[in-house]
Write an enzyme that holds these catalytic residues in place. Structure first.
Site, short mmCIF file in Angstrom:
data_model
loop_
_atom_site.label_atom_id
_atom_site.label_comp_id
_atom_site.label_asym_id
_atom_site.label_seq_id
_atom_site.Cartn_x
_atom_site.Cartn_y
_atom_site.Cartn_z
CE LYS A 1 77.97 -27.93 -16.31
NZ LYS A 1 78.06 -27.77 -14.71
CB SER B 1 75.26 -30.14 -13.29
OG SER B 1 76.10 -29.23 -13.23
CB SER C 1 78.35 -29.82 -11.17
OG SER C 1 77.10 -30.04 -10.66
N1 GLN Z 1 73.67 -31.57 -7.46
C1 GLN Z 1 74.02 -30.15 -6.76
C2 GLN Z 1 72.89 -29.13 -7.19
O1 GLN Z 1 71.84 -29.83 -7.88
C3 GLN Z 1 75.42 -29.51 -7.50
C4 GLN Z 1 75.03 -29.10 -8.68
C5 GLN Z 1 76.33 -28.01 -9.29
O2 GLN Z 1 77.57 -28.34 -8.64
N2 GLN Z 1 76.23 -27.55 -10.19
O3 GLN Z 1 72.68 -28.21 -6.99
#
Ligand code: GLN
Length: 494
Positions: free
Chosen positions: A85, A160, A184
């Site tokens: 990632k 994400s 994420s």
């Molecule tokens: N969807 C959550 C956020 O926008 C989690 C994102 C993540 O785990 N990086 O903060």
């Protein structure tokens, strides 16, 4: 004949060792498939074919040497291609975090997880797409355009870490690294029909992970089955002197028995996770999966996590608060591009104004507000107290059960654009994943069915701190007796 890109981590490693396939062949097969599918899926931000082929040749030389003199130890993943990632640093490769503000930022060092996997012999194919600074649940917030879900390219892959999940689902890489601050890894794993682990907070080094919410961030992994994810996890987890929040506790050898017996397992089912608004087919598949665990011998026990409903507001105060502090360093001076101006304050303002995307700006504003004098106690301070209550819910539940089973997300993958104008409705996608991050407990997401439109449904198992092993054992038993994880998306180009 099985295509090389269909090989799992475990199968690839076996074939590489036996000399049945070379790392060069394997790496080339993945690079070719990536080239073919990228126009439809856009799972990657940066590809590193030159470096990958070089690493593959080195791996082949090592494997050949190992075969010549038995007894010569070869690192466990020698020659295995992986994807990373784009919030984790790989030395000499640009690390954008899905943001224009780091468009040309070349990482000067390897993240500890990357360093450990390179030492284990992996070949890095490239850096996968992500919501900007990992803020999002769909990968639509990437400044480099959205990733598409391999099961239906009009839909999001989740986020994400959507690029990593899509890459594994589409066989563009056998395994991939992701990060999970609020879901994420687990949510994109669920949307893409792959297996994904969010380890315990403190189990994995965050050195070289570009910070989002430092008290929540953890590096995790995607694979096509539990065995693969466990194998990767064991190699990158563990104490690191460069991250003071990692615990000095050995990562146990993970033993996954093939007998599928779960008669020593108590599975808690929290009523708060089966609420109104959850898609019917998601609930049905998750309940069926719980029955399957029961059929394998597990005892199913209703439990309650009474503060679950506060996880969403608490997370959306704490995460933006930490983000607003972490992102202060992107000022146009030290990293990335600079918008020129006369006064230093104008450089800051213009650079940040131009290079950050709208969701990142929203979070910085929310976080700065929650931390500001006069509001600190009412918002941030209060959120921290409720966070403790959420953590206690888990501690109490784990006095009665070994794992907790729950849906990963209230819906299956949604169409690209569906939540684009409504941040709150996007945040609601995270209701079931946020509590584990606030409590710091591990969670493993794996496929348990499909909805009527053929989209994968995932279930998560959450466990006590540092008990990833029990999650792996339960999910492995489940995958021994079901074949949801073997289903493969049909891609137009094949
Ligand atoms: N969807 C959550 C956020 O926008 C989690 C994102 C993540 O785990 N990086 O903060």
């Amino acid at each position: 004949m099985q295509a090389l890109t269909d090989l799992t981590l475990t199968e690839s490693v076996e074939k590489l060792r036996a000399g049945e396939v070379s790392s060069l062949e394997l790496t080339q097969a993945f690079l070719e498939r990536i080239e073919r599918l990228e126009p439809d899926l856009h799972a990657f931000i940066t590809l590193t074919p030159g470096q990958a082929l070089k690493q593959a040749r080195q791996a082949d030389a090592r494997l050949a040497e190992g075969r010549k003199n038995a007894g010569q130890p070869i690192p466990p993943l020698t020659g295995l291609p992986i994807a990373v990632k784009d919030v984790l640093t790989v030395k000499g490769v640009r690390c954008t975090c899905g943001s224009r503000i780091l468009e040309n930022f070349e990482a000067p060092f390897n993240a500890t997880v990357v360093e450990r996997l390179l030492a284990a012999g992996v070949v890095i194919l490239g850096k996968t797409n992500t919501d900007e600074f990992a803020m999002g649940s769909s990968t639509e917030n990437s400044a480099y355009g959205p990733t598409h879900n391999p099961w239906d390219v009009s839909r999001v892959p989740g986020g994400s870490s959507g690029g990593s999940a899509a890459a594994v689902a589409a066989r563009m890489a056998p395994v991939a690294l992701g990060t999970d601050t609020g879901g994420s890894v687990r949510q994109p794993a669920s949307f893409c029909g792959v297996t994904g682990l969010k380890p315990t907070y403190g189990r994995v080094s965050r050195y070289g992970l570009v910070a989002y919410g430092s008290s929540l961030d953890v590096v995790g992994a995607f694979g096509r089955n539990t065995v693969d994810v466990a194998a990767l996890f064991r190699l990158f987890a563990g104490h690191d002197e460069l991250d003071a929040t990692t615990i000095d506790l050995p990562v146990p050898e993970i033993r996954l028995e093939d007998d599928g017996d779960l008669s020593n397992l108590r599975v808690g089912v929290p009523e708060e996770y089966f609420i109104e608004g959850i898609q019917r087919e998601v609930e049905r598949s998750v309940r069926q999966a719980i029955q399957e665990l029961e059929a394998l011998g597990a005892e199913v026990i209703p439990v309650s996590l009474p503060h679950t409903e506060y996880a969403l507001p608490v997370y959306y105060l704490i995460a933006p608060a930490e983000a607003s502090a972490n992102l202060a360093r992107y000022d146009g001076i030290r990293y990335g591009p600079r918008v020129p101006a006369e006064e230093i304050w104008d450089i800051f303002r213009e650079t940040r104004g131009e290079k950050f995307g709208p969701e990142v700006k929203r979070r910085i504003m929310l976080g700065t507000y929650a931390l500001s004098a006069g509001y600190y106690d009412a918002y941030y301070g209060q959120a921290q107290k409720v966070r403790t209550l959420i953590k206690r819910d888990f501690e109490q539940a784990f006095e009665m059960v070994d794992v907790i089973a729950a849906p990963v997300a209230p819906t299956t993958a949604f169409p690209i654009g569906q939540h684009a104008d409504d941040p709150l409705s996007m945040y609601l996608e995270d209701v079931f994943t946020l509590p584990a991050n606030l409590a710091g407990v591990p969670g493993l997401s794996f496929p348990v069915g499909f909805d009527q439109q053929g989209l994968p449904v995932g279930m998560q198992l959450m466990g006590p701190h540092y008990r990833e092993e029990v999650l792996f054992q339960a999910a492995h038993a489940f995958q021994q007796s079901t074949d949801w994880h073997l289903k493969k998306p049909e891609l137009g180009q094949e």
